[in-house]
Design a protein around this motif. Sequence first.
Motif, mmCIF file in Angstrom:
data_model
loop_
_atom_site.group_PDB
_atom_site.id
_atom_site.type_symbol
_atom_site.label_atom_id
_atom_site.label_comp_id
_atom_site.label_asym_id
_atom_site.label_seq_id
_atom_site.Cartn_x
_atom_site.Cartn_y
_atom_site.Cartn_z
ATOM 1 N N ASN A 277 7.634 2.469 1.044
ATOM 2 C CA ASN A 277 7.938 3.702 1.769
ATOM 3 C C ASN A 277 8.463 3.440 3.177
ATOM 4 N N ASN A 278 8.389 2.195 3.632
ATOM 5 C CA ASN A 278 8.989 1.835 4.917
ATOM 6 C C ASN A 278 10.495 1.640 4.795
ATOM 7 N N VAL A 279 10.967 1.472 3.553
ATOM 8 C CA VAL A 279 12.384 1.202 3.327
ATOM 9 C C VAL A 279 13.166 2.500 3.474
ATOM 10 N N SER A 280 14.169 2.470 4.336
ATOM 11 C CA SER A 280 15.002 3.648 4.579
ATOM 12 C C SER A 280 16.378 3.166 5.014
ATOM 13 N N LYS A 281 17.165 4.075 5.551
ATOM 14 C CA LYS A 281 18.494 3.698 6.019
ATOM 15 C C LYS A 281 18.428 2.633 7.105
ATOM 16 N N ARG A 282 17.308 2.618 7.849
ATOM 17 C CA ARG A 282 17.178 1.632 8.932
ATOM 18 C C ARG A 282 17.074 0.219 8.382
ATOM 19 N N SER A 283 16.770 0.098 7.082
ATOM 20 C CA SER A 283 16.583 -1.224 6.491
ATOM 21 C C SER A 283 17.904 -1.878 6.120
ATOM 22 N N GLY A 284 18.978 -1.079 6.111
ATOM 23 C CA GLY A 284 20.244 -1.588 5.599
ATOM 24 C C GLY A 284 20.903 -2.646 6.450
ATOM 25 N N ASP A 285 20.556 -2.727 7.723
ATOM 26 C CA ASP A 285 21.220 -3.678 8.605
ATOM 27 C C ASP A 285 20.467 -4.993 8.729
ATOM 28 N N ARG A 286 19.444 -5.184 7.915
ATOM 29 C CA ARG A 286 18.695 -6.433 7.956
ATOM 30 C C ARG A 286 19.458 -7.527 7.212
ATOM 31 N N ALA A 287 19.709 -8.620 7.911
ATOM 32 C CA ALA A 287 20.363 -9.752 7.258
ATOM 33 C C ALA A 287 19.355 -10.490 6.382
ATOM 34 N N ILE A 288 19.845 -11.110 5.317
ATOM 35 C CA ILE A 288 18.973 -11.902 4.440
ATOM 36 C C ILE A 288 18.816 -13.281 5.068
ATOM 37 N N LEU A 289 17.618 -13.608 5.479
ATOM 38 C CA LEU A 289 17.374 -14.916 6.071
ATOM 39 C C LEU A 289 17.551 -16.008 5.026
ATOM 40 N N GLU A 290 17.984 -17.180 5.452
ATOM 41 C CA GLU A 290 18.204 -18.301 4.529
ATOM 42 C C GLU A 290 16.935 -18.635 3.749
ATOM 43 N N GLU A 291 15.793 -18.485 4.397
ATOM 44 C CA GLU A 291 14.521 -18.820 3.755
ATOM 45 C C GLU A 291 14.162 -17.849 2.626
ATOM 46 N N VAL A 292 14.800 -16.693 2.620
ATOM 47 C CA VAL A 292 14.487 -15.651 1.631
ATOM 48 C C VAL A 292 15.488 -15.646 0.482
ATOM 49 N N LYS A 293 16.683 -16.134 0.704
ATOM 50 C CA LYS A 293 17.749 -16.075 -0.299
ATOM 51 C C LYS A 293 17.364 -16.646 -1.664
ATOM 52 N N PRO A 294 16.606 -17.757 -1.727
ATOM 53 C CA PRO A 294 16.285 -18.319 -3.049
ATOM 54 C C PRO A 294 15.545 -17.362 -3.989
ATOM 55 N N PHE A 295 14.938 -16.324 -3.461
ATOM 56 C CA PHE A 295 14.157 -15.414 -4.289
ATOM 57 C C PHE A 295 14.901 -14.129 -4.642
ATOM 58 N N MET A 296 16.061 -13.921 -4.035
ATOM 59 C CA MET A 296 16.712 -12.617 -4.129
ATOM 60 C C MET A 296 17.325 -12.318 -5.488
ATOM 61 N N ASP A 297 17.975 -13.302 -6.106
ATOM 62 C CA ASP A 297 18.627 -13.039 -7.391
ATOM 63 C C ASP A 297 17.614 -12.598 -8.444
ATOM 64 N N GLU A 298 16.535 -13.368 -8.580
ATOM 65 C CA GLU A 298 15.519 -13.035 -9.585
ATOM 66 C C GLU A 298 14.811 -11.729 -9.239
ATOM 67 N N LEU A 299 14.538 -11.519 -7.961
ATOM 68 C CA LEU A 299 13.840 -10.305 -7.540
ATOM 69 C C LEU A 299 14.702 -9.075 -7.789
ATOM 70 N N THR A 300 15.978 -9.168 -7.473
ATOM 71 C CA THR A 300 16.892 -8.041 -7.695
ATOM 72 C C THR A 300 17.018 -7.727 -9.177
ATOM 73 N N GLU A 301 17.044 -8.761 -10.004
ATOM 74 C CA GLU A 301 17.179 -8.577 -11.454
ATOM 75 C C GLU A 301 15.936 -7.942 -12.070
ATOM 76 N N LYS A 302 14.765 -8.352 -11.632
ATOM 77 C CA LYS A 302 13.533 -7.937 -12.289
ATOM 78 C C LYS A 302 12.828 -6.743 -11.638
ATOM 79 N N SER A 303 13.191 -6.387 -10.438
ATOM 80 C CA SER A 303 12.463 -5.338 -9.718
ATOM 81 C C SER A 303 12.554 -4.000 -10.439
ATOM 82 N N TYR A 304 11.425 -3.322 -10.510
ATOM 83 C CA TYR A 304 11.347 -2.000 -11.124
ATOM 84 C C TYR A 304 11.722 -0.896 -10.147
ATOM 85 N N ASP A 305 11.966 -1.262 -8.886
ATOM 86 C CA ASP A 305 12.349 -0.304 -7.851
ATOM 87 C C ASP A 305 13.355 -1.002 -6.948
#
Length: 395
Positions: A277-305
């Motif tokens: 519920n913290n996610v809103s339009k303000r979240s759109g300008d957050r860059a993906i940190l290099e340390e987080v990128k390895p998890f993004m593909d799988e998380l985006t594919e499997k996330s139910y939301d």
Amino acid sequence: MDKAKAGTFILNMGEPVHRWYSYIEGYSSCLVSRELDILLEQGNRIETLYEPFSGTGTTGIVASTRGISPFYSESNPFMQFVTETKVNSVVCGRSKEIEKKLNEYMQKLESKPVLKTETWDGFEKYFEPDQLGCVLAIKKEISNEDDWLIKNILMLALSSIIVKSSKMIRRGDLRYATDKEYKRIDVYEAFFTKLQEIISDVYTYEGKIKCPTIKVSEDARMNNERDRFDCVITSPPYLNGTNYIRNTKLELKLNDFLISEKELPSFHSKGIIAGINNVSKRSGDRAILEEVKPFMDELTEKSYDERIPKMVIGYFYDMNDMLRNLAISMRTNGHFIMDIGDSQFAGVHIPTHEILSTLCEKHGLIKYEEDILRERRSKNGMILSQRILRFRKER
């Protein structure tokens, strides 16, 4: 020390001052005491301590009892109120006056008046009418108090029973209690019991809490101090979907920090993105940190939301901002102690402790030790842990 319990608020439930307001997301005073004991026994000088996510002020209270000046940040205005009331009510040395005043209020309210009300800006749906009438009658009496210290203590006492007085219950998140969970209380008796508890604690702790607590900023990312803090002990928001603002919406309303629930989103921008519920339009300008990128593909594919990947991106982006300023505000060779847990979403493990440790290192905070406080299984069977991470500022 029971490590598993030390990582929760449960041990604070019977401790003077700490027990004035229960906080399910908090940790115990003995955990803070242990960490300070270790550092002091090693010969470290600790004159100032900063807690960037103050909650109910547990860290500040423990520091103050040792003569260490406590500083804090906290984005939730109600939790700021709790922190300052708990610490600064005792440090003032007015125990006899506090006892007299609180006893006077118990006498004034002995007839247990009920304020007739049909609406409370939409919040009436969370209460039985007569229970809400009792709460508002107590608040009305308190509003006549001119002494802000006494007024704050009285409002904290009332805040501590507001959820119990409602149809709601806290079980992780604030929600409606089921028929089996709901227990109707006598609002006045609960309020009087809390006041008697506070009177006892003010006497018990008088002279023990030596330093008032000082607010650095609301948002820990806005900490502009430089080379000031010898030590930082904190439990930042966990990346677990908990909405820390919505969990205190009854207290925020009671203390006039908001009028209606429509105002709740305005508080989210002041804190770390940690819940969906913290996610809103303000979240759109957050860059993906290099340390987080390895998890993004799988998380985006499997996330139910679809908000989950944005929440994860936003969390580490915000935490990185906080850690950057935190490191600047610490003195060289200062210590940073963090209580944190890892997370999983749709079976994708997010090793929060590892990612945060890497981010810390980028800002000169070098991890030298960690302990596992407890482990648990998520609903899908994945083992998750709560850990204490210990860092030293080396530049």
